[in-house]
Motif scaffolding. Sequence first.
Motif, PDB file in Angstrom:
ATOM      1  N   ARG A 190     -24.472  45.525  13.703  1.00  0.00           N
ATOM      2  CA  ARG A 190     -24.183  46.898  14.140  1.00  0.00           C
ATOM      3  C   ARG A 190     -23.069  46.926  15.184  1.00  0.00           C
ATOM      4  N   THR A 191     -23.116  45.999  16.118  1.00  0.00           N
ATOM      5  CA  THR A 191     -22.075  45.936  17.151  1.00  0.00           C
ATOM      6  C   THR A 191     -20.716  45.678  16.525  1.00  0.00           C
ATOM      7  N   LEU A 192     -20.663  44.745  15.588  1.00  0.00           N
ATOM      8  CA  LEU A 192     -19.407  44.421  14.918  1.00  0.00           C
ATOM      9  C   LEU A 192     -18.869  45.632  14.150  1.00  0.00           C
ATOM     10  N   ILE A 193     -19.725  46.318  13.411  1.00  0.00           N
ATOM     11  CA  ILE A 193     -19.297  47.479  12.634  1.00  0.00           C
ATOM     12  C   ILE A 193     -18.835  48.607  13.546  1.00  0.00           C
ATOM     13  N   GLN A 194     -19.614  48.902  14.579  1.00  0.00           N
ATOM     14  CA  GLN A 194     -19.229  49.967  15.508  1.00  0.00           C
ATOM     15  C   GLN A 194     -17.900  49.650  16.185  1.00  0.00           C
ATOM     16  N   ASP A 195     -17.732  48.404  16.595  1.00  0.00           N
ATOM     17  CA  ASP A 195     -16.491  48.005  17.250  1.00  0.00           C
ATOM     18  C   ASP A 195     -15.321  48.158  16.284  1.00  0.00           C
ATOM     19  N   VAL A 220      -6.241  55.676  11.277  1.00  0.00           N
ATOM     20  CA  VAL A 220      -6.180  57.125  11.124  1.00  0.00           C
ATOM     21  C   VAL A 220      -5.100  57.726  12.022  1.00  0.00           C
ATOM     22  N   GLY A 221      -4.999  57.199  13.220  1.00  0.00           N
ATOM     23  CA  GLY A 221      -4.026  57.730  14.169  1.00  0.00           C
ATOM     24  C   GLY A 221      -4.515  59.019  14.787  1.00  0.00           C
ATOM     25  N   PRO A 222      -3.666  59.631  15.598  1.00  0.00           N
ATOM     26  CA  PRO A 222      -4.079  60.878  16.254  1.00  0.00           C
ATOM     27  C   PRO A 222      -4.197  62.019  15.248  1.00  0.00           C
ATOM     28  N   LEU A 223      -5.293  62.735  15.343  1.00  0.00           N
ATOM     29  CA  LEU A 223      -5.531  63.888  14.465  1.00  0.00           C
ATOM     30  C   LEU A 223      -5.926  65.084  15.328  1.00  0.00           C
ATOM     31  N   PRO A 224      -5.611  66.276  14.858  1.00  0.00           N
ATOM     32  CA  PRO A 224      -6.112  67.466  15.559  1.00  0.00           C
ATOM     33  C   PRO A 224      -7.639  67.492  15.503  1.00  0.00           C
ATOM     34  N   ARG A 225      -8.233  68.101  16.490  1.00  0.00           N
ATOM     35  CA  ARG A 225      -9.700  68.141  16.620  1.00  0.00           C
ATOM     36  C   ARG A 225     -10.391  68.589  15.334  1.00  0.00           C
ATOM     37  N   GLU A 226      -9.889  69.603  14.663  1.00  0.00           N
ATOM     38  CA  GLU A 226     -10.554  70.117  13.455  1.00  0.00           C
ATOM     39  C   GLU A 226     -10.508  69.128  12.295  1.00  0.00           C
ATOM     40  N   GLN A 227      -9.558  68.209  12.307  1.00  0.00           N
ATOM     41  CA  GLN A 227      -9.471  67.200  11.254  1.00  0.00           C
ATOM     42  C   GLN A 227     -10.254  65.937  11.603  1.00  0.00           C
ATOM     43  N   ARG A 228     -10.710  65.815  12.821  1.00  0.00           N
ATOM     44  CA  ARG A 228     -11.449  64.632  13.261  1.00  0.00           C
ATOM     45  C   ARG A 228     -12.929  64.695  12.922  1.00  0.00           C
ATOM     46  N   GLN A 229     -13.442  65.856  12.577  1.00  0.00           N
ATOM     47  CA  GLN A 229     -14.888  66.018  12.393  1.00  0.00           C
ATOM     48  C   GLN A 229     -15.459  65.013  11.396  1.00  0.00           C
ATOM     49  N   SER A 230     -14.825  64.832  10.248  1.00  0.00           N
ATOM     50  CA  SER A 230     -15.341  63.904   9.242  1.00  0.00           C
ATOM     51  C   SER A 230     -15.335  62.471   9.756  1.00  0.00           C
ATOM     52  N   ILE A 231     -14.283  62.083  10.455  1.00  0.00           N
ATOM     53  CA  ILE A 231     -14.202  60.723  11.021  1.00  0.00           C
ATOM     54  C   ILE A 231     -15.300  60.526  12.056  1.00  0.00           C
ATOM     55  N   ASP A 232     -15.453  61.496  12.945  1.00  0.00           N
ATOM     56  CA  ASP A 232     -16.475  61.390  13.990  1.00  0.00           C
ATOM     57  C   ASP A 232     -17.883  61.351  13.400  1.00  0.00           C
ATOM     58  N   GLU A 233     -18.141  62.139  12.355  1.00  0.00           N
ATOM     59  CA  GLU A 233     -19.448  62.124  11.704  1.00  0.00           C
ATOM     60  C   GLU A 233     -19.695  60.797  11.006  1.00  0.00           C
ATOM     61  N   PHE A 234     -18.672  60.251  10.379  1.00  0.00           N
ATOM     62  CA  PHE A 234     -18.809  58.947   9.730  1.00  0.00           C
ATOM     63  C   PHE A 234     -19.159  57.876  10.756  1.00  0.00           C
ATOM     64  N   LYS A 235     -18.460  57.858  11.865  1.00  0.00           N
ATOM     65  CA  LYS A 235     -18.744  56.882  12.911  1.00  0.00           C
ATOM     66  C   LYS A 235     -20.170  57.039  13.442  1.00  0.00           C
ATOM     67  N   GLU A 236     -20.595  58.275  13.581  1.00  0.00           N
ATOM     68  CA  GLU A 236     -21.943  58.539  14.095  1.00  0.00           C
ATOM     69  C   GLU A 236     -23.019  58.086  13.110  1.00  0.00           C
ATOM     70  N   ILE A 237     -22.832  58.365  11.823  1.00  0.00           N
ATOM     71  CA  ILE A 237     -23.861  58.025  10.832  1.00  0.00           C
ATOM     72  C   ILE A 237     -24.004  56.506  10.652  1.00  0.00           C
ATOM     73  N   THR A 238     -22.949  55.757  10.894  1.00  0.00           N
ATOM     74  CA  THR A 238     -23.051  54.307  10.744  1.00  0.00           C
ATOM     75  C   THR A 238     -23.993  53.690  11.767  1.00  0.00           C
ATOM     76  N   LYS A 239     -24.349  54.402  12.793  1.00  0.00           N
ATOM     77  CA  LYS A 239     -25.318  53.884  13.780  1.00  0.00           C
ATOM     78  C   LYS A 239     -26.699  53.708  13.167  1.00  0.00           C
ATOM     79  N   TYR A 240     -26.905  54.325  12.012  1.00  0.00           N
ATOM     80  CA  TYR A 240     -28.204  54.245  11.349  1.00  0.00           C
ATOM     81  C   TYR A 240     -28.252  53.167  10.267  1.00  0.00           C
ATOM     82  N   LEU A 241     -27.200  52.371  10.157  1.00  0.00           N
ATOM     83  CA  LEU A 241     -27.210  51.271   9.182  1.00  0.00           C
ATOM     84  C   LEU A 241     -28.244  50.233   9.559  1.00  0.00           C
TER      85      LEU A 241
END
Length: 93
Positions: free
Chosen positions: A57-62, A72-93
Amino acid sequence: MAEHPHTHASHPDTVKRLKRAEGHLRGIIAMIEAGRPCLDVAQQLHAVEKAVGQAKRTLIQDHLDHCLEEAVGPLPREQRQSIDEFKEITKYL
């Protein structure tokens, strides 16, 4: 394999955790060979399994925190939602 070393700040701690788990696993093998009770062996196997899972989990999160962000690079806040949700859901692996 990559041409250049691929390391993150968490890698040394992950290696330490895995080396401890490796030593612990050798101890479990010795327990089995010595005929220790199955309950004792199962408890120790569970501890090793948790340690390896935490290292994963530590390796994947890192990786997500650094490599995905870099890709991905810098994205406007409204385009980051999917990336942020993906990162969050991986905590449950």
